[in-house]
Design an enzyme around this catalytic site. Structure first.
Site, PDB file in Angstrom:
ATOM      1  N   HIS A  52       0.865  -1.170   0.000  1.00 21.08           N
ATOM      2  CA  HIS A  52       0.000   0.000   0.000  1.00 21.08           C
ATOM      3  C   HIS A  52       0.899   1.216   0.000  1.00 21.08           C
ATOM      4  O   HIS A  52       1.703   1.388   0.897  1.00 21.08           O
ATOM      5  CB  HIS A  52      -0.908  -0.005   1.236  1.00 21.08           C
ATOM      6  N   CYS A  53       0.782   2.037  -1.018  1.00 19.94           N
ATOM      7  CA  CYS A  53       1.679   3.178  -1.136  1.00 19.94           C
ATOM      8  C   CYS A  53       0.961   4.428  -0.647  1.00 19.94           C
ATOM      9  O   CYS A  53       0.012   4.879  -1.290  1.00 19.94           O
ATOM     10  CB  CYS A  53       2.104   3.356  -2.595  1.00 19.94           C
ATOM     11  N   PRO A  54       1.365   5.008   0.464  1.00 19.21           N
ATOM     12  CA  PRO A  54       0.679   6.211   0.935  1.00 19.21           C
ATOM     13  C   PRO A  54       0.954   7.420   0.056  1.00 19.21           C
ATOM     14  O   PRO A  54       0.121   8.322  -0.034  1.00 19.21           O
ATOM     15  CB  PRO A  54       1.226   6.408   2.348  1.00 19.21           C
ATOM     16  N   GLY A  63      -1.487   7.037  -2.463  1.00 23.59           N
ATOM     17  CA  GLY A  63      -2.825   6.983  -1.896  1.00 23.59           C
ATOM     18  C   GLY A  63      -3.632   5.810  -2.384  1.00 23.59           C
ATOM     19  O   GLY A  63      -4.847   5.882  -2.512  1.00 23.59           O
ATOM     20  N   ASN A  64      -2.972   4.694  -2.695  1.00 23.74           N
ATOM     21  CA  ASN A  64      -3.699   3.560  -3.233  1.00 23.74           C
ATOM     22  C   ASN A  64      -2.870   2.307  -2.985  1.00 23.74           C
ATOM     23  O   ASN A  64      -1.660   2.382  -2.780  1.00 23.74           O
ATOM     24  CB  ASN A  64      -3.892   3.760  -4.739  1.00 23.74           C
TER      25      ASN A  64
END
Lengths: 382, 121
Positions: free
Chosen positions: A139-141, A144-145
């Site tokens: 999950h890549c902050p 944002g997805n």
């Protein structure tokens, strides 16, 4: 931007746009005249690629697996119960697993209790997005997805193009400062002339290391056909588990890269625009219908079979229930894994009875009970 | 196997094999998929708006295939196969058709007609 806390995505966009705008305003006029007008053109193309990759990464469904209907979940519970009868400390939350064979390697499929489904191979549940995602990478902050099956290549393009753009802008601003220094004589004079160029250079200098590192890491992952998740857990690490072979890798690095980046994009499994169907009408001809009405009723419901698991089908044997299970309005049911649940049944009329095999629309937004009803087509009237 | 009495195992296995083959073909790297990926890269992913993707075509074909098989093979054997794409490619739902409801009557003319306001003379 499909996740709950998406503010970091705006920060990422803001940083990229800000750096590029500053570059355009302060570096380009000087460089276009002194060096070449091709420089801003190249930078603009790179910027367009960066923004499109970023938006595509953020706004693409990563491969979220739609949750099953209540009927399916009840069927899974029933199968789990019949396959492993009560033994010891077994309760409703004991982990359930299925083992399938992929390319000669046995892979365990875990049952996700939040989504109530058996996770396909390589998929995982993201707690931030609260979804099971196919080929879950991480999950890549910043974006944002979640990064999963469908948006992995866009993510990869994004980080590589950001790295290239970063290097390009850094080199351009350094060039600007260098040329000004030779013009003005000292570096301090040049700095006084364009302090912003130094700021741009510093921004790009500090961000390039992480971005380039990430690009290199993901290039390695693609070449070995692993996900970040698998790499972290060491699933296919030859030192930790020497007997496990990666069944998803073709063995050739270039082929893996080719397959990951040039393969087709799977469509989204979520049906966001679908309309809930209340009834599925199956039309039969009169002959089939007459044959049907003379046959005795068969109350056993069908177990769902998974088409993607393996090429040789799994034979799941279940016992027919002892009594007529009429699963009525399944939304009212608590999640009870044990069979023989008498439920309230919607009324029947004298002409027909409701079908035993309820099918429910799989729309994530709502679970409605649907019936399969058969319509007799009389060839005389049509 | 619950389906044993209803349909021959060869028919069922050939159906599943056919479906698997279609999905596998859709998933593999072909000229069409490479073209789709590179066109997307060049046009900054705007080509997705215009050009249908490989998988969408494959799903449509498999939908027509399942409908045709339903009509020809499964419904005469009292079975109905639901398209796995509608279930998120998780399961194939097979239903045994053993009950019926009569054809619903066409709905009557709407009985709640809004009263027309007639002008007072």
């Amino acid at each position: 931007m499909l996740t709950r806390q998406s503010s970091v995505f705006f920060l990422t966009t803001f940083l990229i746009v800000l750096t590029f705008t500053l570059y355009c305003v302060f570096d380009v006029p000087y460089l276009a005249t002194k060096v070449s007008p091709a420089l801003p053109v190249v930078a603009s193309i790179l910027f367009a690629l960066v923004i499109s990759s970023l938006l595509k990464t953020t706004l693409t469904d990563p491969g979220i697996i739609p949750r099953p209907s209540n009927r399916e979940a009840i069927e899974y519970d029933r199968q789990a119960q019949t396959l492993e009868p009560e033994s010891g400390n077994r309760n409703a939350n004991t982990p359930r697993q299925k083992v399938v064979n992929i390319n000669g390697q046995a892979v365990k499929l875990k049952f996700c209790f939040t989504c109530r489904l058996y996770r396909p191979p390589r998929s995982s549940h993201c707690s931030i997005c609260d979804n099971c995602v196919l080929n879950f990478d991480h999950h890549c902050p910043w974006v944002g997805n979640c990064i999963g099956l469908r948006n992995y290549r866009y993510f990869y393009f994004f980080i590589t193009t950001v790295a290239i753009l970063d290097i390009f802008i850094g080199v351009c601003s350094a060039l600007h400062l260098g040329l000004l220094t030779t013009e003005k004589g000292t570096f301090i004079e040049a700095l006084k002339h364009t302090p912003v160029s130094a700021a741009i250079f510093l921004i790009t200098f500090f961000s390039i290391w992480s971005v380039a590192g990430l690009s290199g890491f993901h290039t390695y992952l693609i070449a070995t056909s692993q996900t970040t998740n698998e790499d972290i857990k060491g699933t296919f690490n030859s030192k930790l588990r020497p007997h496990v072979k990666n069944p998803y890798s073709t063995g050739n690095c270039c082929k893996n890269i080719w397959r990951a980046l040039c393969g087709p994009e799977m469509p989204s499994l979520l049906d966001r625009r679908g309309v809930i169907q209340s009834d599925i009408m199956v039309s039969v001809d009169a002959e089939t219908f007459s044959r049907l009405s003379t046959q005795p009723k068969s109350p056993s419901p069908e177990p769902p079979e998974d088409p993607r698991m393996s090429l040789d089908r799994e034979q799941i044997s279940t016992d027919p229930p002892d009594e007529d299970i009429e699963v009525g309005d399944t939304e009212c049911l608590p999640r009870n894994p044990f069979p023989a649940i008498p439920t309230p049944h919607c009324g029947t009329d004298s002409n027909g009875v409701k079908s035993h095999n309820y099918q429910e629309n799989d729309d994530i937004e709502a679970n409605r009970n649907t019936t399969i009803s058969m319509q007799v087509i009389d060839p005389n009237t049509t | 196997m619950e389906l044993e009495g209803k349909i021959e195992p060869e028919v069922w296995t050939s159906f599943i094999d056919d479906l698997n083959r279609r999905y596998h073909k859709a998933d593999s790297v072909t000229f069409a998929s490479v073209f789709e990926s590179s066109l997307g890269f060049i046009t900054c992913n705007l080509s997705r708006v215009c050009v249908p993707s490989v998988w969408n075509r494959a799903l449509k074909e498999s939908e027509t295939f399942i409908q045709e098989r339903n009509r020809a093979v499964f419904i005469p054997n009292n079975l109905f196969i639901r398209d796995p794409a509608s279930k998120g490619l998780r399961v194939i739902e097979v239903s045994i058709l053993d009950e019926f409801v009569p054809q619903p009557q066409p709905t009557q003319e709407s009985s709640c007609v809004t009263p027309m306001l007639t002008p007072r003379n």
